[in-house]
Structures are given as C-alpha cells and as structure tokens.
Design a protein around this motif. Sequence first.
Motif, PDB file in Angstrom:
ATOM      1  N   SER A  82       0.830  -1.210   0.000  1.00 22.78           N
ATOM      2  CA  SER A  82       0.000   0.000   0.000  1.00 22.78           C
ATOM      3  C   SER A  82       0.862   1.256   0.000  1.00 22.78           C
ATOM      4  O   SER A  82       0.513   2.259  -0.640  1.00 22.78           O
ATOM      5  CB  SER A  82      -0.960   0.005   1.192  1.00 22.78           C
ATOM      6  OG  SER A  82      -0.267   0.086   2.424  1.00 22.78           O
ATOM      7  N   ARG A  83       2.008   1.210   0.683  1.00 22.57           N
ATOM      8  CA  ARG A  83       2.929   2.354   0.665  1.00 22.57           C
ATOM      9  C   ARG A  83       3.581   2.514  -0.706  1.00 22.57           C
ATOM     10  O   ARG A  83       3.841   3.634  -1.149  1.00 22.57           O
ATOM     11  CB  ARG A  83       4.003   2.173   1.739  1.00 22.57           C
ATOM     12  CG  ARG A  83       3.521   2.430   3.150  1.00 22.57           C
ATOM     13  CD  ARG A  83       4.551   2.051   4.191  1.00 22.57           C
ATOM     14  NE  ARG A  83       4.084   2.370   5.547  1.00 22.57           N
ATOM     15  CZ  ARG A  83       4.653   1.929   6.663  1.00 22.57           C
ATOM     16  NH1 ARG A  83       5.711   1.123   6.586  1.00 22.57           N
ATOM     17  NH2 ARG A  83       4.164   2.276   7.832  1.00 22.57           N
TER      18      ARG A  83
ATOM     19  N   GLU B 297       0.966   7.119  -3.566  1.00 20.35           N
ATOM     20  CA  GLU B 297       0.930   8.403  -4.269  1.00 20.35           C
ATOM     21  C   GLU B 297       0.419   8.241  -5.693  1.00 20.35           C
ATOM     22  O   GLU B 297      -0.375   9.054  -6.183  1.00 20.35           O
ATOM     23  CB  GLU B 297       2.323   9.035  -4.283  1.00 20.35           C
ATOM     24  CG  GLU B 297       2.338  10.443  -4.837  1.00 20.35           C
ATOM     25  CD  GLU B 297       3.706  11.108  -4.689  1.00 20.35           C
ATOM     26  OE1 GLU B 297       3.945  12.092  -5.405  1.00 20.35           O
ATOM     27  OE2 GLU B 297       4.519  10.641  -3.868  1.00 20.35           O
ATOM     28  N   ALA B 298       0.845   7.191  -6.373  1.00 19.56           N
ATOM     29  CA  ALA B 298       0.470   6.997  -7.781  1.00 19.56           C
ATOM     30  C   ALA B 298      -0.960   6.501  -7.945  1.00 19.56           C
ATOM     31  O   ALA B 298      -1.653   6.875  -8.891  1.00 19.56           O
ATOM     32  CB  ALA B 298       1.434   6.014  -8.445  1.00 19.56           C
ATOM     33  N   ASP B 299      -1.414   5.647  -7.013  1.00 16.52           N
ATOM     34  CA  ASP B 299      -2.745   5.044  -7.150  1.00 16.52           C
ATOM     35  C   ASP B 299      -3.381   4.895  -5.760  1.00 16.52           C
ATOM     36  O   ASP B 299      -3.425   3.797  -5.204  1.00 16.52           O
ATOM     37  CB  ASP B 299      -2.624   3.682  -7.842  1.00 16.52           C
ATOM     38  CG  ASP B 299      -3.956   3.154  -8.347  1.00 16.52           C
ATOM     39  OD1 ASP B 299      -4.997   3.578  -7.809  1.00 16.52           O
ATOM     40  OD2 ASP B 299      -3.957   2.321  -9.270  1.00 16.52           O
TER      41      ASP B 299
ATOM     42  N   SER C 222      -4.095   1.564  -3.271  1.00 20.31           N
ATOM     43  CA  SER C 222      -3.483   1.501  -1.944  1.00 20.31           C
ATOM     44  C   SER C 222      -4.532   1.194  -0.879  1.00 20.31           C
ATOM     45  O   SER C 222      -4.320   0.339  -0.009  1.00 20.31           O
ATOM     46  CB  SER C 222      -2.780   2.825  -1.634  1.00 20.31           C
ATOM     47  OG  SER C 222      -2.141   2.766  -0.387  1.00 20.31           O
ATOM     48  N   ASP C 223      -5.664   1.874  -0.950  1.00 18.87           N
ATOM     49  CA  ASP C 223      -6.743   1.624   0.014  1.00 18.87           C
ATOM     50  C   ASP C 223      -7.318   0.227  -0.157  1.00 18.87           C
ATOM     51  O   ASP C 223      -7.651  -0.449   0.832  1.00 18.87           O
ATOM     52  CB  ASP C 223      -7.856   2.655  -0.165  1.00 18.87           C
ATOM     53  CG  ASP C 223      -7.460   4.048   0.305  1.00 18.87           C
ATOM     54  OD1 ASP C 223      -6.496   4.163   1.083  1.00 18.87           O
ATOM     55  OD2 ASP C 223      -8.126   5.019  -0.110  1.00 18.87           O
ATOM     56  N   THR C 224      -7.423  -0.227  -1.397  1.00 17.76           N
ATOM     57  CA  THR C 224      -7.968  -1.558  -1.671  1.00 17.76           C
ATOM     58  C   THR C 224      -7.089  -2.641  -1.055  1.00 17.76           C
ATOM     59  O   THR C 224      -7.585  -3.634  -0.505  1.00 17.76           O
ATOM     60  CB  THR C 224      -8.093  -1.790  -3.188  1.00 17.76           C
ATOM     61  OG1 THR C 224      -9.023  -0.846  -3.729  1.00 17.76           O
ATOM     62  CG2 THR C 224      -8.568  -3.204  -3.498  1.00 17.76           C
TER      63      THR C 224
END
Length: 201
Positions: free
Chosen positions: A175-176, A180-182, A186-188
Amino acid sequence: MRASREQVAANREAIVVSAGQQFRKRGFDDVTIADVMKAAGLTHGGFYGYFDSKEALAAAVCERGVADSVAAVDAVAAQGKEGRGPDTESLLQQFVEDYVSARHRDGPEDGCSVAALAYDAGRSSAEIQRILASGIKGMAESLSHLRELDAPGRGPGAEPDFATLCTMIGALALSRAVAEADPRLSDTIIEAARAHIETSV
C-alpha cells in the motif's frame, strides 16, 4: 565542560529517536549522520561520542524499534477479554485494524520498525538481520497469543502466527509502494488484507 551522565543519556536518546523516525520514513541509505544530529538538536561532530558508526546507530534503532513493535501487540493482549461480550470485536481484529490502516501507511516514521525497516535489513549486516529476526518472531508469537485470548479453547502452545504477520506487513509495504500513484489501489490493498485476516479469526 563535560556533560553530566544524565545529559549524555538524554542526548543519546534524542539521537536514537531522531534516527528511528528518519530511518523508518526514508530508509538507512537516504539518511545521513548530519540529518540525524540536526534533527536531534546536536552538532554533527558530536556523533562519535555516542556511536562508533552509522551501522551501530542503525542496530540501536532496530533494537528499540522491534521491542516497541512487540510491546504494541502485547499491550492489546494485556487488555484481556474482561467485560467483552460475544459480539465484541476480537483482540486480534482490534490490533489488525490499527496496524493495517491508512494512518499507519501514511506515518511510517511513527509506526512499526519491523514493517518499515524489513527491506533495509535485507541489505544490512547479519547483526541487524538478527535483531529484526527477533522482532519478527516476537510479533508472530504475540499475535498467536491474541488468537488464544480470542478463542481460549484453542489451547496453549500454538505456533507463532507468521501468516497473519506476513499479511499485515505485506499489505503495508504494497500500500505504501503505490499510495501516491494510485491511492485507490493503496486503500484496496489495506481493505483486502484486513478482510482476509478477519475471516481467519
């Protein structure tokens, strides 16, 4: 004028805290001794009065960090299950929801050293790897203890819960890596990891 023993201890503590935050956020290689000393409010030249090398500082940071990471799991276990009803969230879920979270993802400097420094440790000395290994084992054992508290019939002597630990740390790392890009991906990743662990509770 020589600094008092108390001042020396306070300065060393400031260096370890400063280095820990910066190492967790930026990694070992991207942080200089000058960066650490400036953030600690001390002069660059005074560093070697406290540590023989940056490697020695990294080892001290890892020692402190892994102890704190294990203690964080144990703190949840210490709450026990007193006054917890059948519909109350499990202790393991409680810990996982705090650990595998947007807050933890976005604040590595104040988070778990095992997760933040695992990649750096893989390229570091055997001593630093030994320290991280103790943290990995300790966290896995403490997670297993949370499972025992959640399901007393499971019995003592359960194996360290490496599977849950790997899911937690892997979710944070991935997730890290894309935050920034997606941000949606990341949350998913965070949500999927939490849901997966919940089904195993």
